[in-house]
Design a protein around this motif. Structure first.
Motif, short mmCIF file in Angstrom:
data_model
loop_
_atom_site.label_atom_id
_atom_site.label_comp_id
_atom_site.label_asym_id
_atom_site.label_seq_id
_atom_site.Cartn_x
_atom_site.Cartn_y
_atom_site.Cartn_z
N ASP A 76 0.82 -1.20 0.00
CA ASP A 76 0.00 0.00 0.00
C ASP A 76 0.86 1.26 0.00
OD1 ASP A 76 -2.80 1.20 0.37
OD2 ASP A 76 -1.65 2.12 2.00
N ALA A 77 1.94 1.25 0.76
CA ALA A 77 2.82 2.41 0.81
C ALA A 77 3.44 2.69 -0.56
CB ALA A 77 3.91 2.20 1.85
N ARG A 78 3.79 1.63 -1.26
CA ARG A 78 4.35 1.79 -2.62
C ARG A 78 3.31 2.40 -3.56
NH1 ARG A 78 5.05 -2.91 -5.82
NH2 ARG A 78 5.08 -4.00 -3.84
N TRP A 138 9.00 2.77 6.39
CA TRP A 138 9.99 2.37 7.40
C TRP A 138 9.57 2.62 8.85
CZ3 TRP A 138 13.01 -1.15 5.93
CH2 TRP A 138 13.42 -1.23 4.60
N PRO A 139 9.01 3.76 9.19
CA PRO A 139 8.63 3.94 10.61
C PRO A 139 7.60 2.91 11.07
CG PRO A 139 8.52 6.03 9.43
CD PRO A 139 8.76 4.96 8.41
N PHE A 140 6.67 2.59 10.20
CA PHE A 140 5.62 1.64 10.56
C PHE A 140 6.16 0.21 10.59
CE2 PHE A 140 3.74 5.29 8.41
CZ PHE A 140 2.95 5.77 9.45
N SER A 172 1.16 -4.84 16.80
CA SER A 172 -0.03 -4.23 16.19
C SER A 172 0.01 -2.71 16.11
CB SER A 172 -1.28 -4.62 16.98
OG SER A 172 -1.43 -6.01 17.00
N PHE A 173 0.85 -2.08 16.91
CA PHE A 173 0.88 -0.62 16.89
C PHE A 173 1.31 -0.07 15.53
CE2 PHE A 173 1.12 -1.43 21.45
CZ PHE A 173 0.09 -0.60 21.89
N GLY A 174 2.18 -0.77 14.82
CA GLY A 174 2.61 -0.31 13.49
C GLY A 174 1.46 -0.27 12.50
#
Length: 102
Positions: A59-61, A68-70, A79-81
């Motif tokens: 999805d990021a792409r 990277w941060p996630f 699960s926080f990411g």
């Protein structure tokens, strides 16, 4: 959807804070290795985290977001990411991704 994500993140964050206060970060991992049943749950969470990372990466792409941060947060805190990735998605990107998926 954002309201649900905020509620889940707040409730899970509060419970995680309580658990960390009780047993610490390493204590959570040790509890996940205490029995065969605990190993099964731990491995299941690792598999699901890998699946979530793959979906986030894709999805990021497609949406031009930084992954990277996630990804690091997912590796360190589970699960926080993915929760924060979904919560911080631009509204237009979230709509576009949903249309592309259907």
């Amino acid at each position: 959807m954002r309201t649900v994500l905020i509620l889940v993140l707040a409730a899970f964050g509060a419970f995680t804070t309580y658990a960390m206060w009780q047993v610490g970060y390493l204590g959570i991992w040790q509890a996940g290795m205490g029995s065969v049943g605990a190993w099964q749950v731990l491995l299941d969470l690792i598999v699901m985290s890998c699946i979530a990372l793959g979906l986030i990466w894709r999805d990021a792409r497609l949406t031009g977001r930084t992954v990277w941060p996630f990804a690091l947060l997912t590796v360190a805190a589970g699960s926080f990411g993915p929760l924060l990735y979904l919560l911080l998605a631009p509204r237009s990107a979230a709509r576009g991704t949903l249309r592309a998926a259907t």
